[in-house]
Write a protein that holds these residues in place. Sequence first.
Motif, PDB file in Angstrom:
ATOM      1  N   TYR A  51      -0.840   2.760   9.989  1.00 56.02           N
ATOM      2  CA  TYR A  51      -0.110   3.641   9.576  1.00 56.02           C
ATOM      3  C   TYR A  51       1.364   3.580   9.956  1.00 56.02           C
ATOM      4  CZ  TYR A  51      -3.571   6.435   6.535  1.00 56.02           C
ATOM      5  OH  TYR A  51      -4.280   6.740   5.509  1.00 56.02           O
ATOM      6  N   PRO A  74      -2.598   4.672   1.540  1.00 58.48           N
ATOM      7  CA  PRO A  74      -1.295   4.960   1.001  1.00 58.48           C
ATOM      8  C   PRO A  74      -0.185   4.009   1.229  1.00 58.48           C
ATOM      9  CG  PRO A  74      -1.509   6.618   2.245  1.00 58.48           C
ATOM     10  CD  PRO A  74      -2.837   5.682   2.435  1.00 58.48           C
ATOM     11  N   GLU A  91       4.472   6.670  -0.670  1.00 67.99           N
ATOM     12  CA  GLU A  91       3.582   7.531  -0.969  1.00 67.99           C
ATOM     13  C   GLU A  91       3.181   8.549   0.098  1.00 67.99           C
ATOM     14  OE1 GLU A  91       1.272   4.672  -4.123  1.00 67.99           O
ATOM     15  OE2 GLU A  91       0.151   5.135  -2.295  1.00 67.99           O
ATOM     16  N   LEU A  92       3.515   8.415   1.355  1.00 63.90           N
ATOM     17  CA  LEU A  92       3.251   9.184   2.544  1.00 63.90           C
ATOM     18  C   LEU A  92       4.058  10.313   2.700  1.00 63.90           C
ATOM     19  CD1 LEU A  92       2.370   6.674   5.132  1.00 63.90           C
ATOM     20  CD2 LEU A  92       0.685   8.473   4.389  1.00 63.90           C
TER      21      LEU A  92
END
Lengths: 438, 109
Positions: free
Chosen positions: A237, B14, B18-19
């Motif tokens: 992420y 994502p 989109e986060l």
Amino acid sequence: MTKTQKSKDNLIQNPKSKIQNRKVVILSGNNAVANALRQVDPHVYPGYPITPSTKIMETVAEFIANGKMQCEMVAVESEHSAMSAAVGAAAGGARVASATAANGLAFMWEVLYIASGSHLPIVLAIGNRALSAPINGFADHGESMGSRDAGWIQFYSESVQEAYDNIIQAFRIGEDSRVRLPVMVCLDGFLLTHTSENITMQGDDEVTDFVGPYHAEFSLLDPDKPVSHGLSDPPSYYMEHKMRQQAGMEKAREVIEEVGAEYGKRFGRPYGLVDPYCMDDAETAIIILGSEAGRVKGVVDKMREAGKKVGALRLRTVRPFPDEQIVRQLLGLKAVAIMDRSYAPGAVGAPMFQEVRSALYDYRDSAPPIVNRIYGLGGRELRNADVRNIFAELDALADGDATVPVIQMVGLRGEPAPTWEEMRPLETPIAVAAKRGK
Amino acid sequence: MSSLAPDVPANGLPIWDELPPGGVSEDAGSTSRRTMGFWRGGGQRPLIDLNLCVQCLHCWVSCPDACFILEDGQVTCINYDHCKGCGICANECPPMVNAIVLVEERRFG
Ligand code: SF4
Ligand code: SF4
């Protein structure tokens, strides 16, 4: 048309301006920042005092004690805690402001990245001051330049008036949903923080109306929309979040221009990313930021009277870095000097020199030769003669004089100061590059 | 020419825009769905003796992982799926009561 004429016309044309509320007052930079904060009245001010910005916290505390602000002041035990409290309050959905300088900013370092990485639009005033050691309390951009990659938007104010205006705009810019990033508003220690100037202070209601209410999109204290902040980000992420930060910084370019234009329309003092002065037909120019831009503009005026085609380009923001605006102003010039009030030990020139030169690389066939002049470290006085001397060097450079030094300090005792190139023991490939590819 | 960098498959995750920004999670409390007790590793496990406990709830209020399970306002047991073995509860239990002891994990085999 002068600036004053412009602003008067603007007020006449704009019936919404409440001229009766604005007044001309004599304020020091610290006092002007504190008054801007009083008018915006953020929810929380976590602070720890440090010269030269102590007076900001003191004045805000006084306003709170006298019932002129509703703001909650959190007196903490260090700058690290001040920024941590700011992050906590902002994650809780509050509008937050604080002020610091030099070693105080250095002590906030770790948390600066947490504020920007968490997209918390905190506003932080910096009274630019030299970092120790040796200990020195005077103007120097070293600390804020050091934090230029901490993910904060950075403004450098030229005057007390601009410091006041920048604080008000900073809230709008940082809180814009396209940006949502923290903002530093820098003002030179003592030269601005402690120097009194006549400034136009807008009416309280005008400022409230301009800044508008703040609605945090993700508040820890909103039970209707529970969220978590400060989670651990796995490798799958982290890069996505950094890309998101970059997008906010890029969008900030247009938001800063929009907010600066609207500010000009409402209050008569428009702002952009850069502030060009006599650049239209200039042949040589100096790039500078902060309060000494005023001195350079003054020298430009005098030299223009003598028929010299000189100009000045002041950078108002350093993050986002206004590369396009700089390139547009510089192409076609014969020679340019970048004046840095900071330096980067062991680097090829000071921070702004590195970045301006890098911005020009794509235009290297038509870019002017550029040199770096490092001035004013630790509050060392810059003299008009220094500025005139730099313009004389630029003339020589424009005439093809290859002996003009590339990187040099100005104002050092025992002229001429050795250049960076002269101090190199060996003719390394970088030393050759530093000599403009000769 | 556009980028020649090969696509990185999203694999159901994502993409960046989109986060929610800043690592915010709109799925607050998602950790309750994961077992994190293995973080105790070779450390210590708190054991509670309900015969000694005076139900002051100091442990319940001070556990950073909300591991104390209450029934009708009374502490009944510790959720070892989330206990990290920090020992705060044992420290907070009043010295005169001492209803919580820390026992080394290896003794549980
Ligand atoms: S050891 Fe720590 S995590 Fe485990 S129950 Fe006690 S306080 Fe909670
Ligand atoms: S702190 Fe000790 S006495 Fe108090 S509720 Fe917990 S186990 Fe019982």
